[in-house]
Design an enzyme around this catalytic site. Sequence first.
Site, PDB file in Angstrom:
ATOM      1  N   THR A   1      21.168  10.323  30.951  1.00  0.00           N
ATOM      2  CA  THR A   1      19.974   9.512  31.247  1.00  0.00           C
ATOM      3  C   THR A   1      18.860   9.813  30.255  1.00  0.00           C
ATOM      4  O   THR A   1      18.804  10.918  29.691  1.00  0.00           O
ATOM      5  CB  THR A   1      19.477   9.816  32.683  1.00  0.00           C
ATOM      6  OG1 THR A   1      18.135   9.330  32.836  1.00  0.00           O
ATOM      7  CG2 THR A   1      19.442  11.300  32.972  1.00  0.00           C
ATOM      8  N   ASP A   2      17.956   8.860  30.083  1.00  0.00           N
ATOM      9  CA  ASP A   2      16.800   9.117  29.200  1.00  0.00           C
ATOM     10  C   ASP A   2      15.852  10.152  29.806  1.00  0.00           C
ATOM     11  O   ASP A   2      14.984  10.683  29.093  1.00  0.00           O
ATOM     12  CB  ASP A   2      16.052   7.811  28.869  1.00  0.00           C
ATOM     13  CG  ASP A   2      15.426   7.125  30.077  1.00  0.00           C
ATOM     14  OD1 ASP A   2      15.674   7.555  31.226  1.00  0.00           O
ATOM     15  OD2 ASP A   2      14.676   6.147  29.869  1.00  0.00           O
ATOM     16  N   GLU A   3      16.016  10.443  31.104  1.00  0.00           N
ATOM     17  CA  GLU A   3      15.099  11.404  31.742  1.00  0.00           C
ATOM     18  C   GLU A   3      15.287  12.826  31.211  1.00  0.00           C
ATOM     19  O   GLU A   3      14.444  13.688  31.434  1.00  0.00           O
ATOM     20  CB  GLU A   3      15.248  11.355  33.265  1.00  0.00           C
ATOM     21  CG  GLU A   3      14.930   9.970  33.795  1.00  0.00           C
ATOM     22  CD  GLU A   3      14.675   9.912  35.287  1.00  0.00           C
ATOM     23  OE1 GLU A   3      14.232  10.911  35.854  1.00  0.00           O
ATOM     24  OE2 GLU A   3      14.931   8.840  35.870  1.00  0.00           O
TER      25      GLU A   3
ATOM     26  N   TYR B   1      16.214  16.527  39.261  1.00  0.00           N
ATOM     27  CA  TYR B   1      17.274  15.569  38.888  1.00  0.00           C
ATOM     28  C   TYR B   1      17.519  15.614  37.386  1.00  0.00           C
ATOM     29  O   TYR B   1      18.649  15.788  36.923  1.00  0.00           O
ATOM     30  CB  TYR B   1      16.885  14.143  39.318  1.00  0.00           C
ATOM     31  CG  TYR B   1      17.670  13.064  38.601  1.00  0.00           C
ATOM     32  CD1 TYR B   1      19.029  12.873  38.850  1.00  0.00           C
ATOM     33  CD2 TYR B   1      17.058  12.226  37.649  1.00  0.00           C
ATOM     34  CE1 TYR B   1      19.761  11.897  38.170  1.00  0.00           C
ATOM     35  CE2 TYR B   1      17.785  11.248  36.971  1.00  0.00           C
ATOM     36  CZ  TYR B   1      19.130  11.091  37.236  1.00  0.00           C
ATOM     37  OH  TYR B   1      19.850  10.130  36.563  1.00  0.00           O
TER      38      TYR B   1
ATOM     39  N   LYS C   1      20.822  16.818  35.211  1.00  0.00           N
ATOM     40  CA  LYS C   1      21.513  15.927  34.273  1.00  0.00           C
ATOM     41  C   LYS C   1      21.520  16.540  32.869  1.00  0.00           C
ATOM     42  O   LYS C   1      22.472  16.369  32.106  1.00  0.00           O
ATOM     43  CB  LYS C   1      20.839  14.553  34.250  1.00  0.00           C
ATOM     44  CG  LYS C   1      21.043  13.702  35.485  1.00  0.00           C
ATOM     45  CD  LYS C   1      22.480  13.271  35.731  1.00  0.00           C
ATOM     46  CE  LYS C   1      22.956  12.226  34.749  1.00  0.00           C
ATOM     47  NZ  LYS C   1      24.323  11.737  35.085  1.00  0.00           N
TER      48      LYS C   1
HETATM   49  N1  LIG Z   1      20.216   4.101  37.891  1.00  0.00           N
HETATM   50  C1  LIG Z   1      19.697   4.270  36.688  1.00  0.00           C
HETATM   51  O1  LIG Z   1      18.691   3.654  36.339  1.00  0.00           O
HETATM   52  C2  LIG Z   1      20.342   5.239  35.719  1.00  0.00           C
HETATM   53  C3  LIG Z   1      19.852   5.307  34.410  1.00  0.00           C
HETATM   54  C4  LIG Z   1      20.478   6.160  33.493  1.00  0.00           C
HETATM   55  C5  LIG Z   1      21.563   6.919  33.897  1.00  0.00           C
HETATM   56  N2  LIG Z   1      22.003   6.842  35.185  1.00  0.00           N
HETATM   57  C6  LIG Z   1      23.171   7.649  35.561  1.00  0.00           C
HETATM   58  O2  LIG Z   1      24.195   6.742  35.915  1.00  0.00           O
HETATM   59  C7  LIG Z   1      25.025   7.292  36.923  1.00  0.00           C
HETATM   60  C8  LIG Z   1      25.129   6.349  38.102  1.00  0.00           C
HETATM   61  O3  LIG Z   1      23.822   6.118  38.637  1.00  0.00           O
HETATM   62  P1  LIG Z   1      23.614   5.134  39.867  1.00  0.00           P
HETATM   63  O4  LIG Z   1      22.223   4.641  39.798  1.00  0.00           O
HETATM   64  O5  LIG Z   1      24.731   4.156  39.940  1.00  0.00           O
HETATM   65  O6  LIG Z   1      23.734   6.165  41.089  1.00  0.00           O
HETATM   66  P2  LIG Z   1      24.214   5.958  42.587  1.00  0.00           P
HETATM   67  O7  LIG Z   1      23.529   7.000  43.372  1.00  0.00           O
HETATM   68  O8  LIG Z   1      24.069   4.529  43.000  1.00  0.00           O
HETATM   69  O9  LIG Z   1      25.784   6.252  42.527  1.00  0.00           O
HETATM   70  C9  LIG Z   1      26.284   7.562  42.373  1.00  0.00           C
HETATM   71  C10 LIG Z   1      27.706   7.578  42.888  1.00  0.00           C
HETATM   72  O10 LIG Z   1      28.243   8.889  42.644  1.00  0.00           O
HETATM   73  C11 LIG Z   1      28.950   9.299  43.812  1.00  0.00           C
HETATM   74  N3  LIG Z   1      28.937  10.780  43.866  1.00  0.00           N
HETATM   75  C12 LIG Z   1      27.845  11.605  44.003  1.00  0.00           C
HETATM   76  N4  LIG Z   1      28.233  12.886  44.032  1.00  0.00           N
HETATM   77  C13 LIG Z   1      29.606  12.873  43.916  1.00  0.00           C
HETATM   78  C14 LIG Z   1      30.586  13.909  43.886  1.00  0.00           C
HETATM   79  N5  LIG Z   1      30.249  15.195  44.023  1.00  0.00           N
HETATM   80  N6  LIG Z   1      31.893  13.546  43.740  1.00  0.00           N
HETATM   81  C15 LIG Z   1      32.236  12.231  43.621  1.00  0.00           C
HETATM   82  N7  LIG Z   1      31.347  11.227  43.651  1.00  0.00           N
HETATM   83  C16 LIG Z   1      30.040  11.537  43.799  1.00  0.00           C
HETATM   84  C17 LIG Z   1      28.193   8.678  44.966  1.00  0.00           C
HETATM   85  O11 LIG Z   1      28.983   8.596  46.148  1.00  0.00           O
HETATM   86  C18 LIG Z   1      27.834   7.316  44.384  1.00  0.00           C
HETATM   87  O12 LIG Z   1      28.843   6.361  44.632  1.00  0.00           O
HETATM   88  C19 LIG Z   1      24.422   8.656  37.267  1.00  0.00           C
HETATM   89  O13 LIG Z   1      25.110   9.635  36.535  1.00  0.00           O
HETATM   90  C20 LIG Z   1      22.985   8.539  36.780  1.00  0.00           C
HETATM   91  O14 LIG Z   1      22.462   9.797  36.433  1.00  0.00           O
HETATM   92  C21 LIG Z   1      21.419   6.033  36.098  1.00  0.00           C
END
Ligand SMILES: NC(=O)c1ccc[n+]([C@@H]2O[C@H](COP(=O)([O-])OP(=O)(O)OC[C@H]3O[C@@H](n4cnc5c(N)ncnc54)[C@H](O)[C@@H]3O)[C@@H](O)[C@H]2O)c1
Length: 345
Positions: A129-131, A157, A161
């Site tokens: 993530t950019d964070e 968080y 990450k």
């Molecule tokens: N949402 C954003 O804007 C954003 C931006 C940049 C990066 N990301 C990254 O993208 C990824 C997905 O983000 P998102 O927004 O879809 O999140 P989300 O919370 O909607 O989905 C996360 C998923 O991971 C699963 N999960 C969590 N812990 C787990 C474990 N121990 N074992 C197996 N599964 C597990 C959850 O059940 C869920 O389905 C993350 O890694 C996040 O850091 C998100």
Amino acid sequence: MTRTLLLTGGCGFIGSNFVRFVLANRPDWRIINLDVLSYSGNPENLADLEGDPRYRFVKGDICDMDTVAPLMEEADGVVHMAAESHVDRSIMDSKPFVVSNVLGTQTLLDAARRAKGGKGAGRFVLVSTDEVYGSLPLERPDLRFTEETPLQPNSPYAASKTGADLLARAAFHTFGMDVVTTRCSNNFGPYQFPEKVIPLFVTNLMENQQVPLYGDGKNVRDWIHVDDHCEGVLTVLEKGRAGEVYNIGGDNERSNLELTHAILDIMGKGKDMIRPVQDRLGHDRRYAIDASKMANELGWRPSRSAWPDALESTVRWYVDNRSWWQRVKSGAYREYYAKQYGAKG
Ligand SMILES: NC(=O)c1ccc[n+]([C@@H]2O[C@H](COP(=O)([O-])OP(=O)(O)OC[C@H]3O[C@@H](n4cnc5c(N)ncnc54)[C@H](O)[C@@H]3O)[C@@H](O)[C@H]2O)c1
């Protein structure tokens, strides 16, 4: 050649969009989706794929080597998205973030490296993530994060990450693993858990409830449509260079106030629906992504993120899918919302 991709976190927001994106765009690929179904994991997001021979769901924890190792034997590529993903929750309780995001990532890296008698499970893409870069000052609109920007995470968080991000780097340098990392900005689109700002605000307004706006509302985020992110991850999986990091962004910077006003306008609501709330602890001021490496090296550019169209179609998705978010909101989310904002959501 049929390709078998192991995806982690496929029942979440980005993961479920990624499953659809890959199945639609790579007709000869199969996906195994490993997801523990935490509060934000929702198998309903992919219910229509049940019985599809190209898709398999495995309920399990990325921290559990006994679950992970056999799946790596089947895979010839890994996209790791599973994570605890919400900053506010990490402020309330950081431990699950360290466990899933750090320990879980290392478990996957170890299993991927040892698979197939040490030949490995193919390319491993870590969705970071950019964070991890921390925060930019509002007074310096000329600055943007590049892949060389020092990592200075500010929330639990982001710190967890960053741990994952650095472990992926170490796996490349120490073991020569084929690891590539993406760092993306804020995503929007369908199936986002309604604790995140866009679905939270839209669904609150549909229930005629106010929207809680943090602090002075001047915090800036770079918004990218989830399909642009999915395309970026797929591009990196297929064309990225091992050991490299690629920033992915929407080239779409907006303050939270601007975002809020845009949503109110689309939904025909007045500014009286804004409820200012105390700012998030340690709230990063501005994220801005320089994604020129993706453009220059891999030919990827965001093409679906421009507003107002992309925001309007996302708002429309939540308006049209009331039963989806009503079911999600009536679950564990209610208790969290009351704790966070002091009112029912
Ligand atoms: N949402 C954003 O804007 C954003 C931006 C940049 C990066 N990301 C990254 O993208 C990824 C997905 O983000 P998102 O927004 O879809 O999140 P989300 O919370 O909607 O989905 C996360 C998923 O991971 C699963 N999960 C969590 N812990 C787990 C474990 N121990 N074992 C197996 N599964 C597990 C959850 O059940 C869920 O389905 C993350 O890694 C996040 O850091 C998100």
